[in-house]
Design an enzyme around this catalytic site. Structure first.
Site, PDB file in Angstrom:
ATOM      1  N   GLU A 107       0.830  -1.209   0.000  1.00 19.40           N
ATOM      2  CA  GLU A 107       0.000   0.000   0.000  1.00 19.40           C
ATOM      3  C   GLU A 107       0.869   1.266   0.000  1.00 19.40           C
ATOM      4  OE1 GLU A 107      -2.465  -1.479   3.307  1.00 19.40           O
ATOM      5  OE2 GLU A 107      -4.191  -0.979   2.066  1.00 19.40           O
ATOM      6  N   GLU A 127      -4.177  -9.457   3.109  1.00 21.31           N
ATOM      7  CA  GLU A 127      -4.974  -9.188   4.311  1.00 21.31           C
ATOM      8  C   GLU A 127      -6.167 -10.126   4.434  1.00 21.31           C
ATOM      9  OE1 GLU A 127      -3.650  -6.918   2.366  1.00 21.31           O
ATOM     10  OE2 GLU A 127      -3.017  -5.142   3.499  1.00 21.31           O
TER      11      GLU A 127
END
Ligand code: 3H9
Length: 697
Positions: A107, A127
């Site tokens: 990210e 995730e």
């Protein structure tokens, strides 16, 4: 104390390096450092561009999962704040990825203006495997960069993408060779030289075909059944096509928090750490020498033997398969070839690869041909006498350094070890069916197994792509031992008033891949029956025994393979269908033994079957058959169809409450006597409000 984030200068380029071993997770200190070093670099006029990289073997492997319990109070700036600062930097920033850039790590790389990486780099947003979604812009930036169609499966499945594929998808702007820092610095210098634009992904528009999301939800229906996070991941990606970036980011964070607070995420994070703990054996240190295994042998070319041989071939290890005669051998090898051909037909293996793997599997009927194998696994019929004979022979022909292993699922490892004449080099390797598919491997420690033997068997499991769990030598080891009382109570409940479909439904709704009777039909009713008959020989006459399975098995109803078992099956179908004939047998049987059938609630079914399974697990723990509670969870998640979001039976025991389980077991003991003795450790922890997960012998 060493800085976890450093800023150095190479010419005009500032290099921000994260150095937080082992995986550069984004702890509060790292987040603070990332922001502080960015501010310093922006304030330094001689720095015209920046490179962000990771020290050690990874880039940044994501948020620090250990901080999730205190997400809001862990200190340090929020990742979204950091990402915004990097993205809006007036100086170009290049993320330089040499290892894994995962979760929050990718990210932040997506918030940089450019990304370069080595071919061996891996990027991903895993995730979802922790019951979460990328909560720092991943779901909003990745689809804008590579398109929603390409981003969806990466985010909703959480798979890693190797460097070259990342370049092809557009996640990486350039693949570099050699030193990652040098390559990234010259890339940054070139950006400065040509006054390249600052590419901010937030300003891009995400495109998607109108049917994309509906189609993908359909595609995921089976694989993500019961899971919470994958669906939220899809919702987030869909937002990129309908919602401005900042609003998308807010919604993503709200959904991330919802996931983080869920029971599923807690269970899946537990499984993540449990998978790493399982390799740690207190008395077998990590540096214990492992014996090389260049060649393997498997005795028996039946379903298990063939599957185990495939495991070796899949891992590139040559393997010799022995059978008693040519017909049995050819039959077994033909099944292996058919299995591979099926995978080729489904497009998941090339013909050339199949040929390569088949060439690694040699057949023989002569024990002498096994003399050069380093690791020999017996997978013959589950009968002690036959196995003893095999090990007598193997003990004679195997080379002196070879390790001998049995794939028994219930029999005494030490009895076989004694027969082999080399008990220190003897171990159990309990594969699960189909052996080439199931991830679990129970490594069964014999009384005399040496440390090197244990370390080698665990390493072999890893090489074969399995999750190896070390267990002790007892009837059924850990997984099947716990299953026995679960199945026993399920059969008692049939006698008392339930039907297979009612019991199975309770466990499917709980989340298991299947209930006990569908499982029995899959494994073979005759197989369970044979084990039960053996156990009856040593069972106290005072304990209740159900003979219902005899009535099913004696009619030739051996499960799926015979088209009938606890259910019936239409020809060519694996779908279990409730069978009035079974109901008739059950009702008739109850009458014969004088039991008045009664309505049985789903709650009773759950507790009667699942609590003894937990209780047996606790016994395994206190007897040292499992090293720690989380090892048992790993066994059930990888070998018994328990989804990771349930965390395993020992995890569930704590979710339900040890006290509540203990008290219910006592109540069942008052009503049913016999088997219902709570494990000593369960009583102890229930009384002291202790936790299974903290308990060690
Ligand atoms: C996230 O990023 C959320 C964001 O989107 C939003 C936030 C707002 N944290 O696996 P290994 C430990 S969620 C803490 O054996 P390998 C691990 O427990 C995160 N600890 O090494 C082990 O400890 P120990 C998304 C972590 O080389 C040690 O490091 N990221 C973390 O086989 C070595 O690990 C992920 O899900 C962590 N993030 O594999 C990536 N990661 O030695 C999770 C590892 O005490 N990590 N540890 O047992 C992995 O997939 C693998 O660890 C990795 C290395 C591939 C990186």
């Amino acid at each position: 104390m060493a800085e976890v984030v450093r800023l150095t200068k190479v010419g005009k380029v500032g290099v921000i390096a994260v150095d937080n071993p082992p995986v550069n997770a984004l702890s509060a200190a790292v987040r603070e450092g990332l922001l502080a070093k960015l501010h310093s670099a922006l304030a330094e006029p001689s720095i015209q561009a920046l490179v962000l990289l990771g020290a050690g073997r990874t880039f940044i492997a994501g948020a620090d999962i250990r901080e999730f319990d205190s997400f809001d109070s862990s200190g340090g700036p929020d990742l979204n704040e950091i990402n915004a600062a990097y993205e809006t930097s007036p100086k170009p920033i290049v993320a330089a990825i040499h290892g894994t850039a995962l979760g929050g790590g990718l990210e932040i790389a997506l918030a940089c203006h450019y990304r370069v990486g080595l071919a061996r780099a891996q990027v991903g947003l895993p995730e979802v495997k922790l019951g979460l979604l990328p909560g720092a812009g991943g779901t909003q930036r990745l689809p804008r960069l590579i398109g929603a169609a390409a981003a969806l499966p990466l985010i909703a499945r959480g798979n890693f993408v190797p460097g070259p594929k990342a370049k092809e998808l557009g996640i990486l702007d350039q693949l570099i060779e050699g030193d990652v820092q040098a390559g990234a610095v010259s890339f940054a210098e070139e950006l400065v030289a040509r006054n390249a634009p600052l590419k901010r992904i937030r300003d891009l528009a995400a495109k998607a075909e109108p049917r994309l999301f509906a189609d993908f939800r359909k595609e995921m229906a089976r694989e993500a059944k019961g899971f919470f996070a994958p669906w939220k991941c899809i919702d987030c990606v869909e937002l990129t096509t309908t919602t401005p970036f900042d609003e998308g980011l807010r919604r993503e964070r709200a959904l991330f928090r919802e996931c983080l607070a869920s029971k599923q995420a807690k269970a899946q994070i537990h499984v993540f750490f449990a998978e790493r703990e399982v390799a740690k054996i207190p008395d077998v240190p990590r540096d214990t020498p492992v014996q090389p295994f260049a060649k393997a042998a498997v005795v028996g070319a039946g379903t298990m033997g063939g599957g185990i041989a495939m495991c070796f071939a899949n891992a590139g290890i040559p393997v010799t398969v022995l059978e008693v005669n040519r017909e049995a051998l050819e039959r077994g090898l033909a099944v292996v070839a058919r299995n591979y051909a099926g995978t080729v037909a489904r497009g998941r293996l090339t013909q050339a690869e199949m040929d390569r793997r088949m060439a690694l599997i040699q057949g023989t009927t002569d024990y002498a041909a096994l003399a050069d194998a380093d690791f020999l696994i017996e997978a013959v019929f589950e009968e002690m006498e036959i196995k003893r004979e095999v090990f007598r022979r193997l003990g004679q022909v195997a080379k002196p350094t070879a390790i001998l292993a049995s794939n028994t699922s219930t029999l005494d490892i030490d009895a076989m070890a004694a027969e082999s004449g080399r008990p220190r080099q003897f171990i159990g390797t309990h594969f699960f069916s189909p052996a080439n598919v199931m991830r679990l491997l129970e490594v069964v420690r014999g009384a005399q197994s040496s440390r090197a033997t244990i370390a080698t068997a665990m390493e072999l499991g890893r090489k074969l792509g399995k999750v190896a769990v070390l267990v002790g030598n007892c009837d059924g080891f850990v997984g099947n031992r716990m299953l026995a009382p679960y199945v026993r109570e399920a059969e008692f409940l049939l006698e008392e008033g339930a039907l297979p479909q009612q019991i199975d439904k309770v466990f499917v709704e709980f989340g298991l891949a299947m209930g006990p009777f569908t499982m029995g039909d899959l494994a073979g009713v005759d197989v369970g029956w044979r084990i039960e008959k053996r156990r009856r020989q040593t069972r106290s006459k005072n304990l209740r025994t159900s003979y219902l399975v005899d009535k099913i098995a004696e009619r030739g109803r051996h499960g799926q393979k015979t088209g009938a078992g606890w259910y019936r099956y239409e020809s060519g179908s694996r779908q279990p269908l409730p069978d009035p004939e079974v109901e008739r047998i059950v009702v008739e049987h109850a009458r014969e033994i004088g039991l008045a059938r009664r309505p049985i609630s789903d709650e009773e079914i759950f507790k009667r079957c699942f609590y003894p399974l937990i209780n047996e697990g606790v016994k395994c723990l206190e007897e040292g058959m499992a090293i720690r509670a989380s090892d048992i969870d790993i066994i059930y998640v990888n070998g018994y169809g328990m989804p990771a979001y349930l965390g395993g039976p020992m995890w569930q025991a704590e979710v339900i409450g040890l006290r509540a389980i203990h008290d219910d077991i006592r109540r069942f003991q008052d009503r049913h006597g016999g088997y219902w003795e709570p494990a000593g450790l369960l009583s102890e922890l229930a009384a002291s409000s202790g936790r299974l997960r903290d308990w060690r012998r």
